[in-house]
Design a protein around this motif. Structure first.
Motif, PDB file in Angstrom:
ATOM      1  N   THR A 294       0.859  -1.181   0.000  1.00 29.54           N
ATOM      2  CA  THR A 294       0.000   0.000   0.000  1.00 29.54           C
ATOM      3  C   THR A 294       0.901   1.238   0.000  1.00 29.54           C
ATOM      4  OG1 THR A 294      -0.151  -0.007   2.422  1.00 29.54           O
ATOM      5  CG2 THR A 294      -1.903  -1.127   1.200  1.00 29.54           C
ATOM      6  N   PHE A 295       0.448   2.279  -0.715  1.00 30.12           N
ATOM      7  CA  PHE A 295       1.221   3.516  -0.833  1.00 30.12           C
ATOM      8  C   PHE A 295       0.410   4.674  -0.250  1.00 30.12           C
ATOM      9  CE2 PHE A 295       2.189   0.797  -4.487  1.00 30.12           C
ATOM     10  CZ  PHE A 295       3.570   0.654  -4.364  1.00 30.12           C
ATOM     11  N   GLU A 296       0.999   5.372   0.690  1.00 29.37           N
ATOM     12  CA  GLU A 296       0.392   6.585   1.229  1.00 29.37           C
ATOM     13  C   GLU A 296       1.322   7.749   0.900  1.00 29.37           C
ATOM     14  OE1 GLU A 296      -0.391   6.144   5.356  1.00 29.37           O
ATOM     15  OE2 GLU A 296      -1.418   4.217   5.130  1.00 29.37           O
ATOM     16  N   ARG A 297       0.784   8.720   0.169  1.00 24.31           N
ATOM     17  CA  ARG A 297       1.610   9.832  -0.295  1.00 24.31           C
ATOM     18  C   ARG A 297       1.049  11.151   0.228  1.00 24.31           C
ATOM     19  NH1 ARG A 297       0.137   6.917  -5.029  1.00 24.31           N
ATOM     20  NH2 ARG A 297       1.740   5.440  -5.695  1.00 24.31           N
ATOM     21  N   ASN A 298       1.949  12.041   0.564  1.00 22.34           N
ATOM     22  CA  ASN A 298       1.565  13.372   1.033  1.00 22.34           C
ATOM     23  C   ASN A 298       2.393  14.381   0.236  1.00 22.34           C
ATOM     24  OD1 ASN A 298       0.533  15.525   2.426  1.00 22.34           O
ATOM     25  ND2 ASN A 298       1.598  15.086   4.344  1.00 22.34           N
ATOM     26  N   ARG A 299       1.752  15.036  -0.739  1.00 20.96           N
ATOM     27  CA  ARG A 299       2.462  15.898  -1.681  1.00 20.96           C
ATOM     28  C   ARG A 299       2.048  17.359  -1.481  1.00 20.96           C
ATOM     29  NH1 ARG A 299       3.975  12.242  -5.859  1.00 20.96           N
ATOM     30  NH2 ARG A 299       4.655  10.384  -4.744  1.00 20.96           N
ATOM     31  N   LYS A 300       3.020  18.215  -1.192  1.00 21.42           N
ATOM     32  CA  LYS A 300       2.794  19.650  -1.088  1.00 21.42           C
ATOM     33  C   LYS A 300       3.715  20.348  -2.085  1.00 21.42           C
ATOM     34  CE  LYS A 300       1.707  19.344   3.862  1.00 21.42           C
ATOM     35  NZ  LYS A 300       2.082  19.788   5.228  1.00 21.42           N
ATOM     36  N   ASP A 301       3.121  21.096  -3.002  1.00 18.94           N
ATOM     37  CA  ASP A 301       3.894  21.719  -4.074  1.00 18.94           C
ATOM     38  C   ASP A 301       3.485  23.175  -4.245  1.00 18.94           C
ATOM     39  OD1 ASP A 301       5.289  19.266  -5.138  1.00 18.94           O
ATOM     40  OD2 ASP A 301       3.210  18.647  -5.395  1.00 18.94           O
ATOM     41  N   PHE A 302       4.464  24.000  -4.533  1.00 15.13           N
ATOM     42  CA  PHE A 302       4.226  25.414  -4.813  1.00 15.13           C
ATOM     43  C   PHE A 302       4.992  25.788  -6.070  1.00 15.13           C
ATOM     44  CE2 PHE A 302       5.574  29.904  -4.397  1.00 15.13           C
ATOM     45  CZ  PHE A 302       4.307  30.490  -4.400  1.00 15.13           C
ATOM     46  N   ASN A 303       4.335  26.505  -6.986  1.00 15.95           N
ATOM     47  CA  ASN A 303       5.020  26.935  -8.199  1.00 15.95           C
ATOM     48  C   ASN A 303       4.600  28.351  -8.559  1.00 15.95           C
ATOM     49  OD1 ASN A 303       2.579  26.558 -10.076  1.00 15.95           O
ATOM     50  ND2 ASN A 303       2.826  24.517  -9.203  1.00 15.95           N
ATOM     51  N   TYR A 304       5.473  29.047  -9.239  1.00 15.65           N
ATOM     52  CA  TYR A 304       5.183  30.426  -9.628  1.00 15.65           C
ATOM     53  C   TYR A 304       5.984  30.771 -10.871  1.00 15.65           C
ATOM     54  CZ  TYR A 304       9.628  31.186  -7.208  1.00 15.65           C
ATOM     55  OH  TYR A 304      10.936  31.116  -6.810  1.00 15.65           O
ATOM     56  N   ARG A 325       9.708  26.357  -8.595  1.00 15.22           N
ATOM     57  CA  ARG A 325       8.824  25.294  -8.100  1.00 15.22           C
ATOM     58  C   ARG A 325       9.478  24.637  -6.892  1.00 15.22           C
ATOM     59  NH1 ARG A 325       8.808  19.958  -8.904  1.00 15.22           N
ATOM     60  NH2 ARG A 325      10.420  20.137 -10.498  1.00 15.22           N
ATOM     61  N   GLY A 326       8.687  24.376  -5.878  1.00 15.72           N
ATOM     62  CA  GLY A 326       9.174  23.679  -4.696  1.00 15.72           C
ATOM     63  C   GLY A 326       8.244  22.544  -4.325  1.00 15.72           C
ATOM     64  N   GLY A 327       8.815  21.443  -3.884  1.00 12.22           N
ATOM     65  CA  GLY A 327       8.014  20.294  -3.496  1.00 12.22           C
ATOM     66  C   GLY A 327       8.463  19.750  -2.158  1.00 12.22           C
ATOM     67  N   ASP A 328       7.500  19.418  -1.321  1.00 13.19           N
ATOM     68  CA  ASP A 328       7.761  18.810  -0.012  1.00 13.19           C
ATOM     69  C   ASP A 328       6.905  17.556   0.069  1.00 13.19           C
ATOM     70  OD1 ASP A 328       8.369  18.189   2.560  1.00 13.19           O
ATOM     71  OD2 ASP A 328       7.335  19.883   3.486  1.00 13.19           O
ATOM     72  N   ASP A 329       7.521  16.402  -0.209  1.00 14.20           N
ATOM     73  CA  ASP A 329       6.767  15.157  -0.359  1.00 14.20           C
ATOM     74  C   ASP A 329       7.158  14.147   0.724  1.00 14.20           C
ATOM     75  OD1 ASP A 329       5.830  16.369  -2.624  1.00 14.20           O
ATOM     76  OD2 ASP A 329       7.114  15.238  -3.993  1.00 14.20           O
ATOM     77  N   GLU A 330       6.148  13.398   1.141  1.00 12.40           N
ATOM     78  CA  GLU A 330       6.362  12.282   2.060  1.00 12.40           C
ATOM     79  C   GLU A 330       5.636  11.062   1.501  1.00 12.40           C
ATOM     80  OE1 GLU A 330       4.909  13.424   5.864  1.00 12.40           O
ATOM     81  OE2 GLU A 330       6.548  14.808   6.294  1.00 12.40           O
ATOM     82  N   ASP A 331       6.354   9.957   1.390  1.00 11.63           N
ATOM     83  CA  ASP A 331       5.771   8.713   0.882  1.00 11.63           C
ATOM     84  C   ASP A 331       6.004   7.603   1.897  1.00 11.63           C
ATOM     85  OD1 ASP A 331       5.111  10.053  -1.379  1.00 11.63           O
ATOM     86  OD2 ASP A 331       6.660   9.164  -2.648  1.00 11.63           O
ATOM     87  N   PHE A 332       4.915   6.882   2.209  1.00 12.61           N
ATOM     88  CA  PHE A 332       5.036   5.740   3.115  1.00 12.61           C
ATOM     89  C   PHE A 332       4.527   4.506   2.387  1.00 12.61           C
ATOM     90  CE2 PHE A 332       3.238   2.845   6.299  1.00 12.61           C
ATOM     91  CZ  PHE A 332       4.370   2.611   7.063  1.00 12.61           C
ATOM     92  N   THR A 333       5.382   3.484   2.312  1.00 14.06           N
ATOM     93  CA  THR A 333       5.032   2.227   1.652  1.00 14.06           C
ATOM     94  C   THR A 333       5.062   1.103   2.659  1.00 14.06           C
ATOM     95  OG1 THR A 333       6.017   2.995  -0.428  1.00 14.06           O
ATOM     96  CG2 THR A 333       5.592   0.640  -0.224  1.00 14.06           C
ATOM     97  N   GLU A 355       9.866   7.780   3.014  1.00 13.94           N
ATOM     98  CA  GLU A 355      10.737   8.657   2.239  1.00 13.94           C
ATOM     99  C   GLU A 355      10.279  10.106   2.370  1.00 13.94           C
ATOM    100  OE1 GLU A 355      12.363   8.040  -2.068  1.00 13.94           O
ATOM    101  OE2 GLU A 355      10.578   9.296  -2.256  1.00 13.94           O
ATOM    102  N   VAL A 356      11.226  10.973   2.643  1.00 12.00           N
ATOM    103  CA  VAL A 356      10.989  12.416   2.667  1.00 12.00           C
ATOM    104  C   VAL A 356      11.810  13.025   1.546  1.00 12.00           C
ATOM    105  CG1 VAL A 356      11.186  14.545   3.985  1.00 12.00           C
ATOM    106  CG2 VAL A 356      10.576  12.410   5.149  1.00 12.00           C
ATOM    107  N   GLU A 357      11.132  13.757   0.667  1.00 16.03           N
ATOM    108  CA  GLU A 357      11.820  14.320  -0.489  1.00 16.03           C
ATOM    109  C   GLU A 357      11.559  15.818  -0.575  1.00 16.03           C
ATOM    110  OE1 GLU A 357      12.253  13.654  -5.329  1.00 16.03           O
ATOM    111  OE2 GLU A 357      10.648  12.674  -4.218  1.00 16.03           O
ATOM    112  N   ASP A 358      12.628  16.567  -0.661  1.00 15.46           N
ATOM    113  CA  ASP A 358      12.565  18.007  -0.903  1.00 15.46           C
ATOM    114  C   ASP A 358      13.076  18.277  -2.308  1.00 15.46           C
ATOM    115  OD1 ASP A 358      11.597  18.722   1.645  1.00 15.46           O
ATOM    116  OD2 ASP A 358      13.615  18.602   2.476  1.00 15.46           O
TER     117      ASP A 358
END
Length: 817
Positions: A294-304, A325-333, A355-358
């Motif tokens: 199972t994949f749980e994703r939390n994606r926060k993105d800002f672009n201009y 563009r900036g991204g602050d992502d968290e993925d739990f598998t 996984e935490v990805e900036d």
């Protein structure tokens, strides 16, 4: 008294010389008798193109221009309409020209335009252009979602994009490689909102002005820009389930001298996914392992995007823009493994990966454009610098939970990627009556630094650096290109001939703090961890069109293309998604070259039916193929370790046919359907194994748009992707249904819509892989059904200005997303 009379006479003379007259009138569309808002009115010196002054019409098509009294020529221009002149107009006093009618252009050299409610299709010598602005099913979606509705384009469940069933497609933004497209990766396209798109150009027979990269062809995404005078814009709010919230604003300020634009967007999404694998093995402790993920994703993105165009005069402009563009992502598998010996359950494990990805990207662009006249004689120059930085921190734990609890593994992975690109290009266009000459150059310098660090727990639970996998890999791709092309029209026959020269340098350097002797022995003597390869190539293009009638034509295209291996495919150090699966690049991978032919036919029956069709053939040499094989290694708990590696197969032949129909039987109903059938055959051996394969498949789509009572718009899209097969894997067909409802409110200044993507929640990829070492029967769902509500408010804009947003051809850097 004499001097007073002289001075008085001079004052009168200067007053008469400085006297100005007012020129007024109104511009109308010939067919609809609608006012043409923001059309251009130019006052010229008689019998010349020297501009005296200019102005634009207001929202009702009216214009009023003051000019010094005299004799002038007047020119009227509007996007996609024939330019109109009025000669020798006497403006010794105020003059009202009354209603002036412009005709919609129908006879351009290489262009046919067809308008439907769901899709606007423009067919040119070297491409098809689809305008998606009225497609309701992409509201609340991403750029990737929008591409699913473009004929010839398919998107799999992981977002991989194919053109006519071939994934080796080049993605461009506004005609150039860009950080917005992730330097060729499609991941970024799953973050940008679909409403940023103005149109998509599907270029299956690219002319010489385009990059030779991408043996399948090119998909050029043209982003929106606004040219309306004054201050205007729009605000968009979205909310969805599963969580899919987005807020965006598009602002534009335009005067006669400059255009300032700004776009801002923030999104927060949590798209869930799942996967199931049933694997069997011929070696190792376990003969069968079942994985339930199972994949749980939390994606926060800002672009201009911020920028400004300055108009030196009517013919010359310069545009500067900055994209970020900036991204602050968290993925739990979560991965539950059930392991079997001789058909009986032996044990169960659970693997948890967090996984935490900036990520941050920015791009600075400068564009200069000089028009020498209004016939298309122009010079464009671009400079662009882009940078993309990603840092991913991954923590992996794996424990046996049955029959007893036992610690199996603990891993920490730190992976950073820094990608930079510098681009400079110039394009010159010189019309010569019916003919046209073009020439230009492009230099692209790209560097990618990938740093991979892995810690593993030993038997005592202490973390130790994995010296075999920890490394830094630097990859440079430098491309120098020049091109020239010539087109002409003789009666009903038109042609465009071009030649492009490209020099490519692929350079890799591998650095490790540790002894990598064992890795070098594993790779073999023929694999160079540090390489510097240069490739040259000529890429001719031929595009022909013959008009059988006013609404019927035949096209024929030929082009030669290249597929350069990316750094990920060349990096010799293994990286892994789990303890039992690794991916290893191949530094010996050579570019693939392809020759492609395309024969097309277009026929229109009035405004109700449009038929497009084509047959195509492509032969690719040294084609890439990913293969899986055993490494001979076994994990501490007895599972065989598998390796995936890209190789050059000898040939890949592909033949297929496409057909598309736009049908508008009634004002309240529009239908759009298309299909692509293809057959491909690959040949090649690797490590003594035959990886040749033959496959036939079909992709199809259907779209209908219905106007319900109270002007409610209802759209249904059905996408079908047929079964595919390569040397090791069979993939089952997938059918997806999307629905959308939309209605304009607040005097058409606002729109509300409801969108359901994957209505039946069955966009699942079913695959079966078989080799002499293992089999894998799997299901994978990247994203579950999505429901999104959208509210858009427009200020100082008209939703359907003058019959729709007719574009002006190629992107001209006048704003953007």
């Amino acid at each position: 008294m004499k001097y007073l009379l002289t001075c008085f006479s001079l004052i009168i003379s200067f007053t008469l010389l400085a006297q100005k007259s007012k020129l007024t009138g109104k511009l109308l569309d010939e067919k609809q008798s609608e006012p043409l808002a923001y059309a251009t009115v130019v006052v010229l010196e008689p019998s010349s193109e020297n501009v005296v002054t200019s102005g634009v019409t207001d929202f009702d098509g009216n214009f009023s221009i003051k000019v010094e009294s005299g004799q002038y020529d007047i020119k009227f221009e509007y996007i996609s309409y024939d330019t109109k002149y009025m000669r020798n107009i006497d403006l010794s006093k105020d003059k009202n020209l009354g209603n002036i009618v412009l005709k919609f252009s129908q006879n351009e050299l290489d262009e046919v335009t067809v308008v439907a409610e769901t899709t606007e299709l423009e067919v040119r010598l070297d491409k098809k252009i689809y305008t998606l602005g009225k497609d309701l099913t992409v509201a609340g979606g991403t750029v990737t979602d929008a591409l699913e509705n473009v004929p010839s384009v398919t998107v799999d469940v992981e977002g991989a994009i194919s053109l006519r069933g071939n994934e080796n497609v080049r993605i461009l933004i506004n005609g150039k490689p860009s950080a917005l497209a992730g330097f060729g990766s499609t991941d970024v396209l799953q973050q940008l909102p679909a409403d940023a798109i103005e149109k998509v150009e599907v270029i299956t027979s690219p002319s010489a002005r385009y990059d030779a990269q991408g043996t399948a062809g090119i998909i050029n995404i043209v982003l929106k820009r606004e040219k309306t005078l004054g201050f205007n814009g729009s605000v968009r709010l979205e909310a969805g389930d599963p969580l899919n919230n987005r807020a965006a604003a598009n602002l534009n300020l335009r005067t006669e001298k400059f255009n300032i634009f700004g776009n801002f967007g923030y999104s927060h999404r949590k798209p869930p996914g799942n996967a199931f694998f049933d694997n069997t093995f011929t070696s190792g402790q376990f003969d069968r392992v079942i994985e339930d993920r199972t994949f749980e994703r939390n994606r926060k993105d800002f672009n201009y995007n911020l920028g400004m165009t300055y108009y030196f005069d009517y013919m010359t402009s310069i545009t500067g823009s900055f994209f970020g563009r900036g991204g602050d992502d968290e993925d739990f598998t979560n991965n539950i493994n059930t392991r079997f010996i001789d058909g009986e359950v032996d044990s169960e494990t659970i693997r948890e990966e967090f996984e935490v990805e900036d990520e941050s990207s920015y791009q600075v662009s400068l564009n200069f454009e000089k028009k020498f006249n209004d016939d298309g004689h122009e010079l464009k120059a671009d400079i662009q610098y882009s940078e993309d930085e990603e840092t991913a921190l991954t923590n992996i734990t794996e424990n046996q939970t049955s029959p007893t609890f036992e610690f199996l593994a603990l891993e920490n992975i730190i992976e950073t990627e820094d990608e930079t690109e510098f681009l400079i290009q110039s394009d010159y266009v010189k019309p010569m009556g019916e003919a046209q000459f073009e020439a230009g150059f492009r230099i692209t310098l790209e560097e990618n630094i990938n740093d991979f660090f892995l810690e593993e727990a030993d038997e005592n639970g202490d973390l130790q650096v994995n010296q075999q996998l920890t490394n830094e890999f630097t990859f440079d791709e430098n491309v120098y290109a020049v091109y020239s092309q010539y087109g002409n029209k003789f009666g009903k026959f038109s042609f465009l001939l071009g030649l492009r020269y490209e020099n490519t340098q692929l350079k890799g350097e591998t650095v490790s703090e540790f002894d990598i002797t064992e890795l070098e022995e594993l790779l073999g003597e023929d694999v160079d961890l540090n390489f510097d390869n240069t490739f040259e190539g000529l890429f001719p293009t031929v595009n022909l069109i013959y008009e059988l009638g006013e609404d019927e034509n035949v096209t024929l295209g030929y082009n030669r293309r290249i597929n350069r291996p990316r750094g990920f495919f060349l990096n010799p150090f293994p990286s892994r998604s789990s303890r039992t699966n690794i991916f290893q690049g191949n530094p010996s991978l050579n570019p693939a070259f392809a020759n492609a032919f395309d024969l097309g036919y277009l026929k229109r029956w009035g405004k109700k039916i449009t038929l497009t069709s084509s047959i195509y053939y492509q032969r690719e040499t040294d084609a890439f193929e990913r293969v899986q094989e055993e490494t001979g290694q076994v994990t501490q708990d007895g599972i065989s370790v598998l390796r995936t590696i890209p190789i050059n197969l000898s040939t890949n032949e592909r033949i297929g046919g496409e057909i598309g129909v736009l049908y508008n039987p009634f004002k309240w109903l529009s239908l759009n359907t298309s299909g692509n059938f293809f057959r491909f055959e690959t040949e090649g051996f690797f490590n003594g194994t035959d990886f040749g394969a033959t496959n036939e498949s079909l992709t199809a789509r259907f779209s209908s748009k219905v106007t319900l009572p109270y002007k409610v718009q209802w759209q249904t899209n059905i996408n079908y992707r047929g079964p595919t097969e390569n040397s090791q894997t069979e993939t089952d067909p997938i059918t997806t249904v999307n629905l959308a409802l939309s209605k304009d409110i607040l005097n058409d200044n606002a729109t509300i819509s409801l969108n359901v993507r994957d209505l039946f929640n069955d966009r699942v990829r079913d695959q079966f892989t078989q080799t002499e070492f293992f089999t894998s029967d799997s299901q994978f769902q990247w994203r579950e059904r999505q429901i999104t509500a959208t509210f858009i408010y427009r200020f100082n804009q008209n939703k359907k200005r003058n019959g729709g947003d007719r574009g002006d051809g190629d992107y001209d850097a006048d704003g953007g997303y």
